[in-house]
Design an enzyme around this catalytic site. Structure first.
Site, short mmCIF file in Angstrom:
data_model
loop_
_atom_site.label_atom_id
_atom_site.label_comp_id
_atom_site.label_asym_id
_atom_site.label_seq_id
_atom_site.Cartn_x
_atom_site.Cartn_y
_atom_site.Cartn_z
N LYS A 176 69.23 53.51 25.06
CA LYS A 176 69.57 53.94 26.43
C LYS A 176 69.86 52.66 27.20
O LYS A 176 68.95 51.99 27.69
CB LYS A 176 68.39 54.68 27.04
CG LYS A 176 68.75 55.71 28.10
CD LYS A 176 69.54 55.23 29.28
CE LYS A 176 68.71 54.52 30.32
NZ LYS A 176 69.55 53.98 31.44
N GLU A 251 59.19 43.43 27.52
CA GLU A 251 59.67 42.11 27.98
C GLU A 251 60.00 42.29 29.47
O GLU A 251 60.97 42.95 29.81
CB GLU A 251 60.88 41.71 27.15
CG GLU A 251 61.14 40.23 27.21
CD GLU A 251 62.11 39.88 28.30
OE1 GLU A 251 61.63 39.64 29.43
OE2 GLU A 251 63.31 39.85 28.02
P1 NDP Z 1 64.22 48.79 35.55
O1 NDP Z 1 63.04 48.24 34.88
O2 NDP Z 1 64.03 50.03 36.34
O3 NDP Z 1 65.38 49.08 34.48
C1 NDP Z 1 65.36 48.61 33.13
C2 NDP Z 1 65.78 49.72 32.19
O4 NDP Z 1 64.84 50.81 32.29
C3 NDP Z 1 67.15 50.33 32.51
O5 NDP Z 1 67.78 50.72 31.31
C4 NDP Z 1 66.76 51.55 33.32
O6 NDP Z 1 67.78 52.52 33.34
C5 NDP Z 1 65.53 52.02 32.57
N1 NDP Z 1 64.64 52.89 33.32
C6 NDP Z 1 64.51 53.01 34.67
N2 NDP Z 1 63.56 53.94 34.97
C7 NDP Z 1 63.08 54.41 33.80
C8 NDP Z 1 62.08 55.38 33.45
N3 NDP Z 1 61.39 56.04 34.36
N4 NDP Z 1 61.84 55.59 32.14
C9 NDP Z 1 62.51 54.91 31.18
N5 NDP Z 1 63.48 54.01 31.46
C10 NDP Z 1 63.76 53.74 32.74
O7 NDP Z 1 64.85 47.63 36.44
P2 NDP Z 1 65.87 47.73 37.66
O8 NDP Z 1 67.22 47.92 37.10
O9 NDP Z 1 65.43 48.74 38.66
O10 NDP Z 1 65.73 46.27 38.28
C11 NDP Z 1 64.64 46.01 39.17
C12 NDP Z 1 64.02 44.67 38.89
O11 NDP Z 1 63.52 44.64 37.55
C13 NDP Z 1 64.95 43.47 38.95
O12 NDP Z 1 65.14 43.04 40.26
C14 NDP Z 1 64.21 42.47 38.10
O13 NDP Z 1 63.21 41.85 38.86
C15 NDP Z 1 63.56 43.33 37.02
N6 NDP Z 1 64.36 43.31 35.78
C16 NDP Z 1 63.95 42.47 34.77
C17 NDP Z 1 64.72 42.37 33.63
C18 NDP Z 1 64.33 41.44 32.52
O14 NDP Z 1 65.19 40.92 31.81
N7 NDP Z 1 63.05 41.23 32.27
C19 NDP Z 1 65.96 43.12 33.44
C20 NDP Z 1 66.26 44.02 34.54
C21 NDP Z 1 65.48 44.09 35.66
P3 NDP Z 1 68.74 52.60 34.64
O15 NDP Z 1 69.20 51.21 34.93
O16 NDP Z 1 69.83 53.47 34.17
O17 NDP Z 1 67.92 53.15 35.74
#
Ligand code: NDP
Length: 482
Positions: A176, A251
């Site tokens: 996903k 991670e």
């Molecule tokens: P999320 O943690 O929400 O998103 C990461 C992944 O999880 C995406 O594929 C997202 O899908 C999915 N996801 C979201 N909600 C759910 C759920 N309830 N159950 C299962 N999967 C889910 O991060 P955000 O995109 O909201 O970003 C917010 C913050 O997270 C950033 O500002 C950053 O600080 C951090 N982040 C850290 C990352 C890293 O590399 N460690 C990468 C990305 C974000 P979808 O995007 O379709 O909602």
């Protein structure tokens, strides 16, 4: 390059719309314009993908030799490189990152499949001395069907890192990707079919995190979950998995320090320190978002970094400047909000990049910003900003450097810049982080290096052989033969 107006899920080797028929518009963050769509997959689509993966696991994949699995992955690596121009442009349009960075990411994606393709038949179990007249083997077996929840900052790289390792270990996968960055995972999965990966072994379902992502995390057919993203969503995913007693690799990002001692080679350190926070506009889990500078050289190093920040040019990904836009409007507002609140609290800006003339007004741009003399407890010193914002601090001696470095909830990566060999090792031992780089820094790099966090940065390890082992479990076979 012309990009199709519509993208479809890949389930059981077939391109399919969401069962609901609904789509999500995909916006180019460089200009704010819609340029394609992806399906809004949900439970039914996840269910179909997990069933296809189980079927493929039982029928074909678990019966393939490790050598044959590795050969397919190696072919995929070559195919990704052969499609590097196309994939880089997809990554650039989807995420906003400059083309040069997108090309590096596509090469890294290929390298993951190359590394894990080569490693597939080198993953051994062990024999264990036990009682007289017995032979005991601990063999490594795949989990079965693994779930992969991929974020938007490095879609191609993180897809390669977790899917490459999982397939090499003999699992089938359901992915996903983030709704903001599905295009390269879909395209690489299609290339995998062309390279001989049997249908159903690798499935990609696009959709919203709270719908498709949550359905994947809770699905009873998933035996292991690999998640990269925020600490909050990571906890939600781990909770869903815990209810089914399923292992998870998390991670979750960081607040990584770059520690500069007075004896450091500044010519070497300063460009790396700037790049480590500019890369992918700071939306990197290992972004070096804090620079800790020994007090005697604080003013000098701050001035050098500030001058580099002032010279940074920001603009559309396809223009290939120093920094592109952030991935979406929400992230842009979040990061700008943190910059504005730091300014409102009187924290001094010591360097700031510039938007190039003619950059589209609807792009999600944030000027790279260097803050000086940041109080250690302030939000910009503690929270993961996930944007091009660097906070500078002064310290006196190793103890204070370690205390500051360890003074956040995170523990992913750190950089130490010093010529003193003893100090290099003392600092490496003192820092609470999964990776410590001495006189270099590998934001996002190092496929061969075990990678993962301590504290709130998560648990489990990816990359290297360690990542491959994580996609297996041990089965012990004890034979009494007399
Ligand atoms: P999320 O943690 O929400 O998103 C990461 C992944 O999880 C995406 O594929 C997202 O899908 C999915 N996801 C979201 N909600 C759910 C759920 N309830 N159950 C299962 N999967 C889910 O991060 P955000 O995109 O909201 O970003 C917010 C913050 O997270 C950033 O500002 C950053 O600080 C951090 N982040 C850290 C990352 C890293 O590399 N460690 C990468 C990305 C974000 P979808 O995007 O379709 O909602």
């Amino acid at each position: 390059m012309s990009i199709p107006r519509q993208h479809l899920n890949l389930i059981d080797g077939q391109s399919r719309p969401a069962a609901s028929g609904e789509v999500i518009e995909v916006i180019d963050p460089s200009d704010g314009q819609v340029f394609t769509s992806i399906p809004r997959g949900a439970d039914g689509d996840i269910d179909a993908a997990v069933n296809a993966a189980h079927d493929a696991f039982r029928r074909v994949w678990r019966n393939q030799t490790a050598t044959d699995r590795g050969r397919i992955l190696s072919r995929l690596a070559a195919s990704i490189l052969a499609h590097q121009d196309e994939l880089s442009e997809l990554e650039c349009r989807d995420t906003g990152k400059p083309m040069a960075q997108a090309r590096v990411d596509i090469a890294a994606c290929a390298r993951y499949f190359e590394f894990y393709g080569g490693a597939a038949d080198k993953l051994h179990g062990e024999t264990i001395p036990y009682t007289a007249g017995s032979t005991v083997m601990a063999i490594r077996v795949p989990h079965g069907v693994t779930g992969h929840i991929i974020p938007w900052n490095y879609p191609a790289q993180i897809f390669g890192r977790s899917v490459g390792a999982s397939l090499a270990a003999g699992n089938c996968c359901v992915v996903k990707p983030a709704e903001d960055a599905c295009l390269t995972p879909l395209r690489v999965a299609a290339l995998a079919l062309e390279c001989g990966l049997p249908p159903g072994v690798l499935n990609v379902v696009c959709g919203l995190g709270r719908e498709a992502g949550a359905a994947l995390a809770a699905h009873p057919g998933i035996a292991h979950i690999s998640f990269t993203g925020s600490t909050e969503t990571g906890a939600t995913v781990a909770e869903a998995a815990a209810r089914r007693h399923v292992p998870v690799t998390l991670e979750l990002g960081g607040k990584s320090p770059q520690i500069v001692f007075a004896d450091a080679d500044l010519g070497q350190a300063v460009p790396v320190i700037v790049n480590a926070i500019i890369q992918s506009a700071g939306q990197t889990c290992t972004a070096g978002s804090r620079v800790l500078i020994e007090r005697s050289i604080y003013a000098e190093v701050l001035a050098q970094i500030g001058a580099r920040f002032d010279a940074l040019r920001i603009g559309p990904g396809l223009s290939d400047l120093d920094c592109g836009p952030l991935v979406n409007r929400r992230q842009q507002h979040k990061v700008m909000g943190m910059i504005e609140s730091a300014q409102a609290d009187g924290i001094r800006i010591a360097g700031q990049g510039k938007l190039v003339a003619g950059a589209p007004v609807d792009g999600c741009y944030v000027l790279p910003t260097l803050f000086a003399d940041v109080p250690a407890g302030h939000a910009i010193a503690q929270k993961e900003i996930f944007g091009p914002v660097l906070s500078a601090f002064a310290f006196e001696g190793e103890d204070e450097a370690a205390e500051l470095a360890n003074g956040t909830d995170f523990g992913l990566t750190a950089g130490v810049w010093t010529r003193d060999g003893g100090r290099q090792l003392r600092m490496a031992h003192a820092i609470e982080a999964g990776q410590v780089f001495i006189n270099n820094y590998g934001a996002g790099g190092g496929i061969e290096l075990p990678f993962g966090g301590m504290k709130h940065s998560g648990y489990g390890r990816e990359k290297a052989f360690e990542g491959l082992r994580g996609f297996t479990t041990i089965k012990t076979i004890a034979i009494k033969h007399g």
